[in-house]
Design a protein around this motif. Sequence first.
Motif, short mmCIF file in Angstrom:
data_model
loop_
_atom_site.label_atom_id
_atom_site.label_comp_id
_atom_site.label_asym_id
_atom_site.label_seq_id
_atom_site.Cartn_x
_atom_site.Cartn_y
_atom_site.Cartn_z
N PRO A 107 105.03 34.11 38.06
CA PRO A 107 104.16 33.59 39.12
C PRO A 107 104.23 34.43 40.39
N GLY A 108 103.10 34.51 41.08
CA GLY A 108 103.05 35.20 42.34
C GLY A 108 102.34 36.54 42.31
N ALA A 109 101.93 36.98 41.12
CA ALA A 109 101.24 38.28 41.05
C ALA A 109 99.82 38.14 41.60
N GLY A 134 99.27 34.35 46.29
CA GLY A 134 99.34 35.70 45.73
C GLY A 134 98.12 36.53 46.07
N GLY A 135 98.30 37.85 46.03
CA GLY A 135 97.19 38.77 46.21
C GLY A 135 96.44 38.56 47.50
N LYS A 136 95.13 38.31 47.39
CA LYS A 136 94.30 38.11 48.57
C LYS A 136 94.16 36.65 48.96
N SER A 137 94.80 35.76 48.23
CA SER A 137 94.84 34.36 48.65
C SER A 137 95.72 34.25 49.90
N ASP A 138 95.51 33.19 50.67
CA ASP A 138 96.31 33.01 51.88
C ASP A 138 97.79 32.97 51.55
N GLU A 139 98.59 33.52 52.44
CA GLU A 139 100.04 33.49 52.26
C GLU A 139 100.53 32.05 52.23
N CYS A 140 101.48 31.76 51.36
CA CYS A 140 102.03 30.41 51.27
C CYS A 140 103.55 30.48 51.29
N LYS A 141 104.14 29.96 52.35
CA LYS A 141 105.60 29.94 52.48
C LYS A 141 106.16 28.54 52.26
N MET A 198 104.70 23.55 47.91
CA MET A 198 103.38 23.79 47.34
C MET A 198 103.42 24.85 46.24
N LEU A 199 104.59 25.43 46.03
CA LEU A 199 104.73 26.46 45.00
C LEU A 199 105.41 25.86 43.79
N THR A 200 104.64 25.05 43.05
CA THR A 200 105.15 24.35 41.88
C THR A 200 104.13 24.44 40.74
N THR A 201 104.58 24.22 39.54
CA THR A 201 103.64 24.24 38.40
C THR A 201 102.60 23.14 38.55
N ASP A 202 103.00 21.97 39.02
CA ASP A 202 102.04 20.87 39.20
C ASP A 202 100.94 21.24 40.19
N GLN A 203 101.33 21.86 41.31
CA GLN A 203 100.35 22.24 42.32
C GLN A 203 99.42 23.32 41.77
N PHE A 204 99.97 24.25 41.00
CA PHE A 204 99.13 25.32 40.44
C PHE A 204 98.10 24.76 39.46
N VAL A 205 98.48 23.73 38.72
CA VAL A 205 97.52 23.08 37.81
C VAL A 205 96.40 22.42 38.62
N LYS A 206 96.77 21.79 39.73
CA LYS A 206 95.75 21.18 40.60
C LYS A 206 94.83 22.24 41.19
N ASP A 207 95.41 23.37 41.57
CA ASP A 207 94.60 24.47 42.12
C ASP A 207 93.59 24.96 41.09
N LEU A 233 97.96 46.45 48.55
CA LEU A 233 98.79 46.31 47.35
C LEU A 233 100.25 46.09 47.72
N GLU A 234 100.70 46.82 48.72
CA GLU A 234 102.09 46.67 49.18
C GLU A 234 102.34 45.25 49.69
N LYS A 235 101.38 44.72 50.44
CA LYS A 235 101.51 43.34 50.95
C LYS A 235 101.48 42.34 49.80
N ALA A 236 100.64 42.58 48.80
CA ALA A 236 100.55 41.68 47.64
C ALA A 236 101.86 41.67 46.87
N ILE A 237 102.52 42.82 46.78
CA ILE A 237 103.80 42.90 46.07
C ILE A 237 104.88 42.14 46.83
N GLU A 238 104.85 42.20 48.15
CA GLU A 238 105.80 41.42 48.97
C GLU A 238 105.62 39.93 48.72
N LYS A 239 104.38 39.48 48.66
CA LYS A 239 104.09 38.07 48.40
C LYS A 239 104.53 37.68 47.00
#
Length: 305
Positions: free
Chosen positions: A7-9, A35-42, A46-55, A206-212
């Motif tokens: 997750p996170g790519a 991830g990627g060009k989506s808004d940063e999420c810290k 909100m970083l759970t499998t359940d939330q990702f299914v809802k997304d 790309l560098e920023k996406a890899i950090e995320k």
Amino acid sequence: MTLHGGPGAFSVDHEFFRNIFEKDYLVVYFDQRGGGKSDECKDKSMLTTDQFVKDLDQVVDYIKEKYPNKKINLLGTSWGGTYGFLYLIKHQDKINSFISSSGFADSPQRNSALISHERKLANELLKSTTDSVKKKRFTTILIKLDEIEKSGFKNFFSDMNLIRYEFPKDLGFDVYWARPELKEKKDELLKDTAFYARVKYTPELLEKAIEKLEYINEVFMNTESYNNLNILNELTVIKKPVLVIQGEYDYAIGVEQGRTIYNALKNIPKKDKELVYLKNASHNTPFEAPEEYYGAMKAFFKKHN
């Protein structure tokens, strides 16, 4: 719709599917939460499998509303292959078919399989070498593998880094590549300005996406519900067509993972489920077995659309 790994790519799947599917299908690429060009999420809550299914459900609903006459097929790679199964368990009524490429449904199995493989290699090398330095290293690896296994993966992120990236260097194999010499093809892409133009990235983006990616991946891997994920029993609810595809030497998910998933899909008629193992390939199937990889996908989608 493609589901990228992590997750996170982030989605650069256009590079791999543009000439394969875009002539015949409307292909949706999206970057998952944070991830990627989506808004940063810290926010770790909100970083759970359940939330990702809802997304994903929101994205699916959006596509269904915008294109009401189109069937939705999912294509998930690596974590995306797992993500697709998590979604189907709850919302298969919205999906026409699914391809899980190099996905997993039983994390404990994949972790135990990798440890067993490394233990076997370390023991063999320990017996065959007379080099005292190497003997010490192989012994250290064996001790650490036992510790990791007995700990129940309490330090999952750091443990995974050891057994996926560090130990294989000494044991003479690559978790993600059956033919490591083909890594050069992947490295060449990252130096190609035309590649950046096609996937709409700059080196800086790309560098920023890899950090995320690194942040989100660590959050997930230190979450009990992810690092001990086992949805095999839940897969029995799935009745939609599914293709399971993986490399025969994919130690990132365990070489038996594909068969395990296929056998768990008990309520899909045999005519609607397929299992394909790609010869001489590991986790980077587009580079190691492109013809078989794309051929299996195209045939499956053609059959079910």
